[in-house]
Design a protein around this motif. Sequence first.
Motif, PDB file in Angstrom:
ATOM      1  N   MET A 106       0.846  -1.200   0.000  1.00  0.00           N
ATOM      2  CA  MET A 106       0.000   0.000   0.000  1.00  0.00           C
ATOM      3  C   MET A 106       0.878   1.244   0.000  1.00  0.00           C
ATOM      4  N   PRO A 107       0.776   2.090  -1.037  1.00  0.00           N
ATOM      5  CA  PRO A 107       1.645   3.263  -1.122  1.00  0.00           C
ATOM      6  C   PRO A 107       1.211   4.358  -0.156  1.00  0.00           C
ATOM      7  N   PRO A 108       2.123   5.247   0.206  1.00  0.00           N
ATOM      8  CA  PRO A 108       1.714   6.370   1.054  1.00  0.00           C
ATOM      9  C   PRO A 108       0.766   7.304   0.300  1.00  0.00           C
ATOM     10  N   ASP A 109      -0.028   8.011   1.066  1.00  0.00           N
ATOM     11  CA  ASP A 109      -0.975   8.978   0.499  1.00  0.00           C
ATOM     12  C   ASP A 109      -0.273   9.965  -0.418  1.00  0.00           C
ATOM     13  N   GLY A 110      -0.835  10.170  -1.585  1.00  0.00           N
ATOM     14  CA  GLY A 110      -0.328  11.220  -2.464  1.00  0.00           C
ATOM     15  C   GLY A 110       0.916  10.840  -3.256  1.00  0.00           C
ATOM     16  N   TYR A 111       1.528   9.707  -2.921  1.00  0.00           N
ATOM     17  CA  TYR A 111       2.799   9.323  -3.540  1.00  0.00           C
ATOM     18  C   TYR A 111       2.683   9.140  -5.067  1.00  0.00           C
ATOM     19  N   LEU A 112       1.669   8.378  -5.484  1.00  0.00           N
ATOM     20  CA  LEU A 112       1.580   8.068  -6.922  1.00  0.00           C
ATOM     21  C   LEU A 112       1.383   9.339  -7.743  1.00  0.00           C
ATOM     22  N   LYS A 113       0.587  10.244  -7.204  1.00  0.00           N
ATOM     23  CA  LYS A 113       0.331  11.495  -7.922  1.00  0.00           C
ATOM     24  C   LYS A 113       1.631  12.298  -8.048  1.00  0.00           C
TER      25      LYS A 113
END
Length: 459
Positions: A237-244
């Motif tokens: 599960m990636p951290p919040d906002g990371y992919l963006k």
Amino acid sequence: MKDTPKDLDPQQLDRRHLLHPWTHFDSFAADGALMLDRGEGCYVWDTADRRYLDAVGGLWCTNIGLGRKEMADAIADQALRLAFSNTFVDMGNTPSAKLAAKLADLAPGDLNRVHFTTGGSTAIDSAYRMVAFYHRVMGRPEKTHVIARDQSYHGATYASISIGKRPGDKVPEFAYAQDGIHHVSAPDTYRMPDGFDEAVLSDRLVAEFEAKIKEIGTDRVGAFFAEPIQASGGVVMPPDGYLKRMADVCRKHDILFIADEVVTGFGRIGHWFASEDVFDVTPDIICCAKGLSSGYQPIGAVIFSDRIYNAMQGDRWYASGYTYAGHPVACAAALKNIEIIEDEDLLHRAKRVGGYLEARLGALSDLPMVGDVRGRRLMMCVESVADKETKTPLPDHLGVGKLISNAAEAHGLLVRPIGALNVISPALVITEAEIDFMAETLEVAIQEVADDLVRNGER
Ligand code: PMP
């Protein structure tokens, strides 16, 4: 002709003649294969007529559930009407054209173009080829390097497995492609370095990505491959906002963002595609497969932007593609599958039952051997550890995930082992009552294995 015995049962035939993908030789030699015979909804029956609740969803793929008459009819109708036609050069067929249009409809942004493949690996391979083609016609022929991440799985063909990087996937005897393929850290929010929180982790990962691009050369990096939630690498599960933020970096440097939605697409986490709806990213290319046909037919697709398509136009060949690309029967199955997801509102259902699954499985984190329960909706995993506080992994040789899945199987539940993880990714049609059975049975299986390990002095 060989003198093969005629009275062997399917399991014996399987043992004598079939090399299973990703098999472990010793464990296969000991147990043989679990031979399945039929399936309905979320259940499968083996050849001895024992019933199992399939919490694996085939292999993250039977989204609408098994045994659908309307799927069988759509497949049979198309097989009778036109069982095959190639889609090379300027040949077409109705199901592939309709499916391409439907996918364009469902996909975000200007992703209106579709290149069909035979599955997920070939979709990744095809996208990889497209990257170089696109940048060359854009006058950036050096942009052939790609960046992917540790713990990623993008398939098993030569290119796709080279792009992936799960521990243990790359065996020493084989020379995987290395030139032009680079990796950065996985966005692992479970095992963060001491003192990190999600925001710090995200900052570090983005900085690492930017540094990697700089090291390779901005003018040489063509694409970034990312599963929105890394699947077989451990439901990371990636951290919040990371992919963006990663997508913003890509945009800044003309690096194509390729979302590998082979698992996350078609409702597994409650949306057609996770990139935009969950992570607020509009990719340049989406690779999909699995839930595209719910496994009723082998098919994959590269859905890509008008921008890329328009750039590629001109007096040149697109030198890539498979005999079975745009296979009319596979496309007819995918069309019917999508129709069923829409008609039965399965995306909403996945959100509802997925929330329930998160809660029910989440309760397993109280068990002493369970270090983490993570994932989103119908894409979950339970990780067993030696020590909950320190998150120390259990030794690989114990094969604890497999011990748990064997114990669950004995109680009529199929869960998938990956190292010390057990993955749960049932069909979207799963009911709350079936989820109750799943959670209760998995708890029993984990307890049994934990007790055995203690008895044997291994915990
Ligand atoms: N990408 C991801 C994220 C996957 O999980 C998989 C298969 N599990 C693939 C690609 C490869 O798909 P296939 O096995 O259909 O070739």
